[in-house]
Design a protein around this motif. Structure first.
Motif, PDB file in Angstrom:
ATOM      1  N   THR A  93       0.832  -1.194   0.000  1.00 50.52           N
ATOM      2  CA  THR A  93       0.000   0.000   0.000  1.00 50.52           C
ATOM      3  C   THR A  93       0.869   1.247   0.000  1.00 50.52           C
ATOM      4  OG1 THR A  93      -1.734  -1.198   1.164  1.00 50.52           O
ATOM      5  CG2 THR A  93      -1.858   1.196   1.203  1.00 50.52           C
ATOM      6  N   VAL A  94       2.018   1.171   0.654  1.00 47.76           N
ATOM      7  CA  VAL A  94       2.978   2.261   0.602  1.00 47.76           C
ATOM      8  C   VAL A  94       3.545   2.265  -0.808  1.00 47.76           C
ATOM      9  CG1 VAL A  94       5.159   3.135   1.525  1.00 47.76           C
ATOM     10  CG2 VAL A  94       3.519   1.978   3.033  1.00 47.76           C
ATOM     11  N   ARG A  95       3.538   3.390  -1.446  1.00 47.59           N
ATOM     12  CA  ARG A  95       3.910   3.486  -2.859  1.00 47.59           C
ATOM     13  C   ARG A  95       5.356   3.061  -3.094  1.00 47.59           C
ATOM     14  NH1 ARG A  95       1.645   2.944  -7.530  1.00 47.59           N
ATOM     15  NH2 ARG A  95       2.653   4.138  -9.139  1.00 47.59           N
ATOM     16  N   ILE A  96       5.527   1.999  -3.828  1.00 46.97           N
ATOM     17  CA  ILE A  96       6.836   1.567  -4.294  1.00 46.97           C
ATOM     18  C   ILE A  96       6.754   1.440  -5.805  1.00 46.97           C
ATOM     19  CG2 ILE A  96       7.518   0.418  -2.154  1.00 46.97           C
ATOM     20  CD1 ILE A  96       6.675  -2.222  -3.319  1.00 46.97           C
ATOM     21  N   GLY A 144      -2.985 -16.844  -1.314  1.00 47.70           N
ATOM     22  CA  GLY A 144      -4.406 -16.856  -1.012  1.00 47.70           C
ATOM     23  C   GLY A 144      -4.973 -15.592  -0.411  1.00 47.70           C
ATOM     24  N   GLU A 145      -4.212 -14.507  -0.404  1.00 46.35           N
ATOM     25  CA  GLU A 145      -4.687 -13.246   0.165  1.00 46.35           C
ATOM     26  C   GLU A 145      -5.651 -12.566  -0.815  1.00 46.35           C
ATOM     27  OE1 GLU A 145      -5.743 -10.321   2.257  1.00 46.35           O
ATOM     28  OE2 GLU A 145      -4.383 -11.781   3.175  1.00 46.35           O
ATOM     29  N   GLY A 146      -6.922 -12.481  -0.422  1.00 40.77           N
ATOM     30  CA  GLY A 146      -7.972 -11.972  -1.302  1.00 40.77           C
ATOM     31  C   GLY A 146      -7.756 -10.552  -1.788  1.00 40.77           C
ATOM     32  N   GLU A 147      -7.348  -9.668  -0.894  1.00 37.75           N
ATOM     33  CA  GLU A 147      -7.127  -8.277  -1.290  1.00 37.75           C
ATOM     34  C   GLU A 147      -6.018  -8.186  -2.339  1.00 37.75           C
ATOM     35  OE1 GLU A 147      -5.977  -3.940   0.644  1.00 37.75           O
ATOM     36  OE2 GLU A 147      -6.204  -5.676   1.950  1.00 37.75           O
ATOM     37  N   ALA A 148      -4.968  -8.946  -2.163  1.00 41.49           N
ATOM     38  CA  ALA A 148      -3.873  -8.946  -3.142  1.00 41.49           C
ATOM     39  C   ALA A 148      -4.336  -9.545  -4.466  1.00 41.49           C
ATOM     40  CB  ALA A 148      -2.677  -9.727  -2.595  1.00 41.49           C
ATOM     41  N   GLN A 149      -5.191 -10.569  -4.402  1.00 42.00           N
ATOM     42  CA  GLN A 149      -5.726 -11.163  -5.630  1.00 42.00           C
ATOM     43  C   GLN A 149      -6.516 -10.119  -6.413  1.00 42.00           C
ATOM     44  OE1 GLN A 149      -7.832 -14.393  -3.772  1.00 42.00           O
ATOM     45  NE2 GLN A 149      -6.115 -15.809  -4.034  1.00 42.00           N
ATOM     46  N   ARG A 150      -7.342  -9.361  -5.696  1.00 42.24           N
ATOM     47  CA  ARG A 150      -8.135  -8.318  -6.353  1.00 42.24           C
ATOM     48  C   ARG A 150      -7.230  -7.242  -6.943  1.00 42.24           C
ATOM     49  NH1 ARG A 150      -9.250  -3.740  -3.750  1.00 42.24           N
ATOM     50  NH2 ARG A 150      -9.571  -4.744  -1.734  1.00 42.24           N
ATOM     51  N   LYS A 151      -6.256  -6.786  -6.180  1.00 39.76           N
ATOM     52  CA  LYS A 151      -5.379  -5.714  -6.657  1.00 39.76           C
ATOM     53  C   LYS A 151      -4.524  -6.172  -7.834  1.00 39.76           C
ATOM     54  CE  LYS A 151      -5.396  -3.000  -2.460  1.00 39.76           C
ATOM     55  NZ  LYS A 151      -4.634  -2.362  -1.398  1.00 39.76           N
ATOM     56  N   LEU A 152      -4.067  -7.413  -7.805  1.00 42.59           N
ATOM     57  CA  LEU A 152      -3.318  -7.939  -8.941  1.00 42.59           C
ATOM     58  C   LEU A 152      -4.229  -8.027 -10.163  1.00 42.59           C
ATOM     59  CD1 LEU A 152      -0.726  -9.072 -10.132  1.00 42.59           C
ATOM     60  CD2 LEU A 152      -1.373 -11.320  -9.224  1.00 42.59           C
ATOM     61  N   GLY A 153      -5.466  -8.464  -9.950  1.00 42.64           N
ATOM     62  CA  GLY A 153      -6.437  -8.500 -11.047  1.00 42.64           C
ATOM     63  C   GLY A 153      -6.614  -7.127 -11.682  1.00 42.64           C
ATOM     64  N   ARG A 154      -6.677  -6.103 -10.850  1.00 43.71           N
ATOM     65  CA  ARG A 154      -6.838  -4.736 -11.361  1.00 43.71           C
ATOM     66  C   ARG A 154      -5.625  -4.311 -12.184  1.00 43.71           C
ATOM     67  NH1 ARG A 154      -9.803  -0.300 -11.055  1.00 43.71           N
ATOM     68  NH2 ARG A 154      -8.832   1.740 -10.879  1.00 43.71           N
ATOM     69  N   SER A 188       5.744  -3.500  -6.834  1.00 39.90           N
ATOM     70  CA  SER A 188       4.470  -3.688  -6.149  1.00 39.90           C
ATOM     71  C   SER A 188       3.697  -4.838  -6.765  1.00 39.90           C
ATOM     72  CB  SER A 188       3.633  -2.404  -6.164  1.00 39.90           C
ATOM     73  OG  SER A 188       3.242  -2.053  -7.468  1.00 39.90           O
ATOM     74  N   ALA A 189       3.730  -4.959  -8.081  1.00 37.10           N
ATOM     75  CA  ALA A 189       3.049  -6.069  -8.747  1.00 37.10           C
ATOM     76  C   ALA A 189       3.631  -7.405  -8.292  1.00 37.10           C
ATOM     77  CB  ALA A 189       3.155  -5.926 -10.270  1.00 37.10           C
ATOM     78  N   ASN A 190       4.932  -7.460  -8.123  1.00 36.82           N
ATOM     79  CA  ASN A 190       5.569  -8.694  -7.652  1.00 36.82           C
ATOM     80  C   ASN A 190       5.113  -9.040  -6.241  1.00 36.82           C
ATOM     81  OD1 ASN A 190       6.983  -9.121 -10.027  1.00 36.82           O
ATOM     82  ND2 ASN A 190       8.798  -8.043  -9.320  1.00 36.82           N
ATOM     83  N   TRP A 191       5.003  -8.027  -5.365  1.00 38.16           N
ATOM     84  CA  TRP A 191       4.540  -8.284  -3.999  1.00 38.16           C
ATOM     85  C   TRP A 191       3.080  -8.713  -3.989  1.00 38.16           C
ATOM     86  CZ3 TRP A 191       7.376  -9.398  -0.047  1.00 38.16           C
ATOM     87  CH2 TRP A 191       8.675  -8.900   0.039  1.00 38.16           C
ATOM     88  N   LEU A 193      -3.637  -6.198 -13.811  1.00 33.77           N
ATOM     89  CA  LEU A 193      -3.666  -6.957 -15.064  1.00 33.77           C
ATOM     90  C   LEU A 193      -4.792  -6.499 -15.988  1.00 33.77           C
ATOM     91  CD1 LEU A 193      -2.951 -10.393 -13.445  1.00 33.77           C
ATOM     92  CD2 LEU A 193      -1.493  -9.286 -15.143  1.00 33.77           C
ATOM     93  N   GLN A 194      -5.940  -6.154 -15.418  1.00 37.86           N
ATOM     94  CA  GLN A 194      -7.074  -5.695 -16.223  1.00 37.86           C
ATOM     95  C   GLN A 194      -6.719  -4.429 -16.993  1.00 37.86           C
ATOM     96  OE1 GLN A 194     -10.590  -4.626 -13.998  1.00 37.86           O
ATOM     97  NE2 GLN A 194     -11.738  -4.085 -15.825  1.00 37.86           N
ATOM     98  N   PHE A 195      -6.074  -3.498 -16.306  1.00 38.49           N
ATOM     99  CA  PHE A 195      -5.782  -2.207 -16.915  1.00 38.49           C
ATOM    100  C   PHE A 195      -4.356  -2.088 -17.440  1.00 38.49           C
ATOM    101  CE2 PHE A 195      -9.385  -1.409 -14.098  1.00 38.49           C
ATOM    102  CZ  PHE A 195     -10.276  -0.883 -15.023  1.00 38.49           C
ATOM    103  N   GLY A 196      -3.573  -3.147 -17.328  1.00 39.54           N
ATOM    104  CA  GLY A 196      -2.216  -3.124 -17.856  1.00 39.54           C
ATOM    105  C   GLY A 196      -1.295  -2.191 -17.109  1.00 39.54           C
ATOM    106  N   ILE A 197      -1.519  -2.068 -15.799  1.00 39.02           N
ATOM    107  CA  ILE A 197      -0.726  -1.152 -14.988  1.00 39.02           C
ATOM    108  C   ILE A 197       0.542  -1.855 -14.505  1.00 39.02           C
ATOM    109  CG2 ILE A 197      -0.698   0.280 -12.907  1.00 39.02           C
ATOM    110  CD1 ILE A 197      -3.828   0.287 -13.145  1.00 39.02           C
ATOM    111  N   ASP A 198       1.677  -1.438 -14.987  1.00 38.47           N
ATOM    112  CA  ASP A 198       2.995  -1.916 -14.545  1.00 38.47           C
ATOM    113  C   ASP A 198       3.288  -3.380 -14.851  1.00 38.47           C
ATOM    114  OD1 ASP A 198       3.595   0.621 -13.475  1.00 38.47           O
ATOM    115  OD2 ASP A 198       2.560   0.111 -11.616  1.00 38.47           O
ATOM    116  N   VAL A 199       2.350  -4.129 -15.399  1.00 38.74           N
ATOM    117  CA  VAL A 199       2.590  -5.547 -15.663  1.00 38.74           C
ATOM    118  C   VAL A 199       2.177  -5.946 -17.069  1.00 38.74           C
ATOM    119  CG1 VAL A 199       2.432  -6.322 -13.267  1.00 38.74           C
ATOM    120  CG2 VAL A 199       0.357  -6.169 -14.638  1.00 38.74           C
TER     121      VAL A 199
END
Length: 82
Positions: A13-16, A32-42, A21-24, A44-50
């Protein structure tokens, strides 16, 4: 001392740098961390940094949605409607 999944998500959450951040997020999501799954999905959906990968985004959103993440459910429904 092992780093918990929650600690990993909280630390991201702290800006890196984007790719770091995508790797973390991926590391926590794979544990299995749900919040991280959602954020990684986002990312990937928008092509941000990955780079964009809608199919992989749907996969991560589904995993987060299966854990009851409301944002992931809405995002997944939005992607399916497109």
């Amino acid at each position: 001392m092992e780093t918990s999944r929650r600690q990993i998500v909280a630390s991201v959450t702290v800006r890196i740098s984007g790719r770091r951040s995508a790797n973390w997020y991926r590391k926590a999501a794979e544990q299995g961390e749900g919040e991280a799954q959602r954020k990684l999905g986002r990312l990937l959906q928008f092509g941000i940094d990955v780079g964009g990968d809608p199919a992989e985004a749907v996969s991560w959103y589904r995993k987060a949605a299966d854990q009851g993440d409301e944002y992931a459910i809405r995002s997944l429904n939005g992607m399916i409607l497109l």
